[in-house]
Design a protein around this motif. Sequence first.
Motif, mmCIF file in Angstrom:
data_model
loop_
_atom_site.group_PDB
_atom_site.id
_atom_site.type_symbol
_atom_site.label_atom_id
_atom_site.label_comp_id
_atom_site.label_asym_id
_atom_site.label_seq_id
_atom_site.Cartn_x
_atom_site.Cartn_y
_atom_site.Cartn_z
ATOM 1 N N UNK A 28 -41.975 -33.486 67.831
ATOM 2 C CA UNK A 28 -41.811 -34.304 66.631
ATOM 3 C C UNK A 28 -41.756 -33.424 65.393
ATOM 4 N N UNK A 29 -41.284 -33.974 64.295
ATOM 5 C CA UNK A 29 -41.217 -33.213 63.044
ATOM 6 C C UNK A 29 -41.662 -34.087 61.882
ATOM 7 N N UNK A 30 -42.169 -33.442 60.861
ATOM 8 C CA UNK A 30 -42.595 -34.148 59.656
ATOM 9 C C UNK A 30 -42.429 -33.190 58.488
ATOM 10 N N UNK A 85 -40.312 -28.487 56.737
ATOM 11 C CA UNK A 85 -40.391 -29.412 57.862
ATOM 12 C C UNK A 85 -41.106 -28.736 59.024
ATOM 13 N N UNK A 86 -42.230 -29.308 59.417
ATOM 14 C CA UNK A 86 -43.031 -28.744 60.509
ATOM 15 C C UNK A 86 -42.609 -29.371 61.834
ATOM 16 N N UNK A 87 -42.455 -28.529 62.842
ATOM 17 C CA UNK A 87 -42.222 -29.001 64.204
ATOM 18 C C UNK A 87 -43.561 -29.039 64.944
ATOM 19 N N UNK A 88 -43.824 -30.165 65.588
ATOM 20 C CA UNK A 88 -45.077 -30.363 66.327
ATOM 21 C C UNK A 88 -44.765 -30.510 67.805
ATOM 22 N N UNK A 90 -44.116 -24.570 64.259
ATOM 23 C CA UNK A 90 -43.345 -23.800 63.293
ATOM 24 C C UNK A 90 -43.027 -24.667 62.086
ATOM 25 N N UNK A 91 -42.557 -24.027 61.021
ATOM 26 C CA UNK A 91 -42.091 -24.746 59.847
ATOM 27 C C UNK A 91 -40.734 -24.182 59.437
ATOM 28 N N UNK A 92 -39.816 -25.074 59.102
ATOM 29 C CA UNK A 92 -38.506 -24.660 58.628
ATOM 30 C C UNK A 92 -38.443 -24.853 57.123
ATOM 31 N N UNK A 93 -38.100 -23.785 56.414
ATOM 32 C CA UNK A 93 -38.010 -23.829 54.958
ATOM 33 C C UNK A 93 -36.552 -23.972 54.536
ATOM 34 N N UNK A 94 -36.279 -24.969 53.729
ATOM 35 C CA UNK A 94 -34.961 -25.166 53.130
ATOM 36 C C UNK A 94 -35.131 -25.067 51.623
ATOM 37 N N UNK A 95 -34.580 -24.011 50.988
ATOM 38 C CA UNK A 95 -34.860 -23.726 49.577
ATOM 39 C C UNK A 95 -34.382 -24.781 48.591
ATOM 40 N N UNK A 96 -33.427 -25.623 48.996
ATOM 41 C CA UNK A 96 -32.900 -26.614 48.054
ATOM 42 C C UNK A 96 -31.676 -26.139 47.310
ATOM 43 N N UNK A 97 -31.181 -24.936 47.641
ATOM 44 C CA UNK A 97 -29.970 -24.380 47.047
ATOM 45 C C UNK A 97 -29.430 -23.312 47.988
#
Length: 348
Positions: free
Chosen positions: A330-332, A309-312, A250-257
């Motif tokens: 793990x995450x990156x 941020x992708x979770x692996x 999965x990927x978590x998106x954080x918009x920055x605001x």
Amino acid sequence: MPALRPASRALIVPVAIGSMLLCGSPAEADNVIGGGSQMPPPKTDAHGDSDGGTLSSSAGVVVFDRSHNGSGQAAGPVTSSTPWTPPACYYAPKYTPEQLQKYLEPTWEAGSTGYEWDAAQRDRYVNGHPYKDFNKDKAGKGYWWDFYVTPGREGDPGALDCDKPIFWVDENDDPPADIPQAITTEVLAQLAYAEVRVPSTEMNLAPRASTKVNLPTWAWLDAAEFKPVSVTASVPLLGIQATTTAEPVSVKIEPGTTDAETYPASGVCQIQNGRIGEPYAKGKANVNPSCGVKYLRSSGDGSYQLRATVTWKIHWTGTGVVGEQRLPDGSFGGEQNVVVQEIQSVNR
């Protein structure tokens, strides 16, 4: 764990003191023992570049095959989802009887370690308490094991956990049960974990150059680049190996605001059909994306820092092990600029 089975003894070659670096294809990389010291060995380049760099190298007796690793300039290591880290040190074969003698005797003769320590060492390795004459009568029937420090972990406090004196292990025997850091397929899997490199997580966005306030922005990752990667760690001398694989989940998106909404609301986009998110296509202007963001306020003269941020999921297989075994996820992640503009209107 099954008994560790050594490979051909012809691979045992005396080498200089210290860790060793051997480059080449996995089939060509010789596996040797010898050298080393009671202090952590010098750092070795066991972290080959993911993009056209070293695909196979060794540190001590452990050989890493990175031919299925992630690539690209922005590829990097995953961060464990727990406080767990791969071992900072481990025990593995390091000396033949002759090599251990050549290593220890000059130290004793120099007298720099003190009479009492030297006498205790001679008693242990020469006088039969418990070993006699460096086990020369067992030459070719086993190896002296000592510790190695994992490359890149030389200053880690955990590197001091391997404080056992050099010990002997017969061929086909397991190392002593009271030494948890002794090399096994599981330890190899953990060492391979540290060598895994995953691709960058810059999202494809539509609109691409800039987006508008209150306009859903579609986000996805290229399926051709976003795929499982793996690293294999082996000890040819013992005939064991383990492959650690990282699969995107999965990927978590954080918009920055805080002035933004994500799709889905959690901001976590799950992998589906081998990819995360869906590319925008004509005719979907009135459809909300399965993965994306909607900004509610302009970024002004600057931009927002969107972070993805992708979770692996990490798992491994190895010699003598049935089925896949799990390691901590793990995450990156990475950041990218997103310019958000106000929608201009003209009143007549």
